[in-house]
Design a protein around this motif. Sequence first.
Motif, PDB file in Angstrom:
ATOM      1  N   UNK A  57      -1.380   2.457 -18.679  1.00  0.00           N
ATOM      2  CA  UNK A  57      -2.259   3.493 -19.231  1.00  0.00           C
ATOM      3  C   UNK A  57      -1.718   4.903 -19.028  1.00  0.00           C
ATOM      4  N   UNK A  58      -0.848   5.103 -18.042  1.00  0.00           N
ATOM      5  CA  UNK A  58      -0.353   6.428 -17.666  1.00  0.00           C
ATOM      6  C   UNK A  58      -1.486   7.311 -17.149  1.00  0.00           C
ATOM      7  N   UNK A  59      -2.560   6.698 -16.709  1.00  0.00           N
ATOM      8  CA  UNK A  59      -3.696   7.411 -16.142  1.00  0.00           C
ATOM      9  C   UNK A  59      -4.205   6.644 -14.931  1.00  0.00           C
ATOM     10  N   UNK A  60      -4.869   7.357 -14.044  1.00  0.00           N
ATOM     11  CA  UNK A  60      -5.501   6.668 -12.924  1.00  0.00           C
ATOM     12  C   UNK A  60      -6.747   5.949 -13.433  1.00  0.00           C
ATOM     13  N   UNK A  76       1.599  13.400 -12.764  1.00  0.00           N
ATOM     14  CA  UNK A  76       2.492  12.456 -12.097  1.00  0.00           C
ATOM     15  C   UNK A  76       1.921  12.144 -10.718  1.00  0.00           C
ATOM     16  N   UNK A  77       1.760  10.876 -10.427  1.00  0.00           N
ATOM     17  CA  UNK A  77       1.213  10.449  -9.142  1.00  0.00           C
ATOM     18  C   UNK A  77       1.841   9.125  -8.732  1.00  0.00           C
ATOM     19  N   UNK A  78       1.694   8.823  -7.446  1.00  0.00           N
ATOM     20  CA  UNK A  78       1.820   7.445  -6.996  1.00  0.00           C
ATOM     21  C   UNK A  78       0.748   7.215  -5.950  1.00  0.00           C
ATOM     22  N   UNK A  79       0.411   5.938  -5.739  1.00  0.00           N
ATOM     23  CA  UNK A  79      -0.703   5.587  -4.861  1.00  0.00           C
ATOM     24  C   UNK A  79      -0.200   4.939  -3.578  1.00  0.00           C
ATOM     25  N   UNK A 139      -8.750  -2.280   2.915  1.00  0.00           N
ATOM     26  CA  UNK A 139      -7.654  -1.644   2.188  1.00  0.00           C
ATOM     27  C   UNK A 139      -7.976  -0.161   2.036  1.00  0.00           C
ATOM     28  N   UNK A 140      -7.183   0.661   2.684  1.00  0.00           N
ATOM     29  CA  UNK A 140      -7.362   2.113   2.613  1.00  0.00           C
ATOM     30  C   UNK A 140      -6.382   2.691   1.597  1.00  0.00           C
ATOM     31  N   UNK A 141      -6.840   3.695   0.869  1.00  0.00           N
ATOM     32  CA  UNK A 141      -6.044   4.237  -0.230  1.00  0.00           C
ATOM     33  C   UNK A 141      -5.936   5.754  -0.133  1.00  0.00           C
ATOM     34  N   UNK A 142      -4.869   6.270  -0.708  1.00  0.00           N
ATOM     35  CA  UNK A 142      -4.720   7.714  -0.863  1.00  0.00           C
ATOM     36  C   UNK A 142      -3.739   7.966  -2.006  1.00  0.00           C
ATOM     37  N   UNK A 194      -6.397  14.993  -2.067  1.00  0.00           N
ATOM     38  CA  UNK A 194      -7.580  14.601  -1.301  1.00  0.00           C
ATOM     39  C   UNK A 194      -8.261  13.377  -1.884  1.00  0.00           C
ATOM     40  N   UNK A 195      -7.872  12.982  -3.092  1.00  0.00           N
ATOM     41  CA  UNK A 195      -8.550  11.880  -3.777  1.00  0.00           C
ATOM     42  C   UNK A 195      -8.394  10.569  -3.013  1.00  0.00           C
ATOM     43  N   UNK A 196      -9.467   9.814  -2.970  1.00  0.00           N
ATOM     44  CA  UNK A 196      -9.415   8.431  -2.498  1.00  0.00           C
ATOM     45  C   UNK A 196      -9.740   7.545  -3.678  1.00  0.00           C
ATOM     46  N   UNK A 197      -9.094   6.396  -3.738  1.00  0.00           N
ATOM     47  CA  UNK A 197      -9.239   5.535  -4.920  1.00  0.00           C
ATOM     48  C   UNK A 197     -10.455   4.631  -4.820  1.00  0.00           C
ATOM     49  N   UNK A 198     -10.695   4.060  -3.654  1.00  0.00           N
ATOM     50  CA  UNK A 198     -11.841   3.185  -3.456  1.00  0.00           C
ATOM     51  C   UNK A 198     -12.456   3.473  -2.098  1.00  0.00           C
TER      52      UNK A 198
END
Length: 321
Positions: free
Chosen positions: A248-251, A282-285, A299-302, A317-321
Amino acid sequence: MSTLIRFAHLSDWHATTLRGAGSAAWRGKRLSGWASWYFSRRHHHASAVLEAAIRDVRAQAFDRILVTGDLTHISLPAEFEAARRQLEQLGPPEQVFLIPGNHDCYVEVDPAQGWDRWAPYLRGQASAALRALDVELAEAVVDPRDGRAPRHADYPTLRVFGRVALIGLCSVIPTPVFRAGGLLGSEQLARLRRLLIRAEALGLCRVVMIHHPVHPHGEPPRRALWDADALRALLAETGAELVLHGHKHRRRVHLLEGPRRPIPAIGVPSTSSADPRPDRPAQYHLFSVRDAPEGGFVIETSVRGYDANAGAFVALSDRLV
């Protein structure tokens, strides 16, 4: 409790060039792909951004690095070679686990000029190593022979890191012009079912990698995973701890139905995006997996994203879940 694994998820970096591609880029489906690159993609993906991501990922000292495909534009041999060098910069094959994307299967390509150049990154663990862990687990995957890269019929691929099972799916097949959908097929789904059931019985955290989104309505039909209903039904039966995708090229963050609890399905933006639109940075998780006190896994995410002013990736600062 101690962390079982720290890994990064990258995808869709498309950071190769078609300059000097010659007549090979002007035949069949590749012609439309070349036009897409010339008028759009070459402005939206930057090798400098990917290089910054690679430097940042290496500095984080992850246990594993997962990549969900689309390293190329139109599957030219020169692109596969350029992406091979980028993979080598990212890390050794033992650390980096790759599955292909639809652009890496844009047209039929001689394997020696295509995926085989990435073979060490695409392959799972050898069957002998898996049998030492568990015979039934080894029988659920196909071990590619003669050092070649896995073909579609060889998937799922599997690598086990401690108590974490990293499971690679192949949803990509050559498609007609203006179509970018994918298909797993009944045989791959049957092997995946056996693998997920056995991995749970062994107490492993199951991380599933696929290029195409899995959730309903994630893509228009021409770009969708065409047997996504079957995959969702399988996951609702067997469960998994995490599903990762690109395309998707999107989060994107969705929850899929599981047998006991929802399954997070997380899509990552392009790692090389130079697109100025606010929804396409541009990001990576980043993911950290540890045991949950009540059983199962936490499962911790950033997120890390590209800062154009700094020319580097920085913590968000975003968290995914």
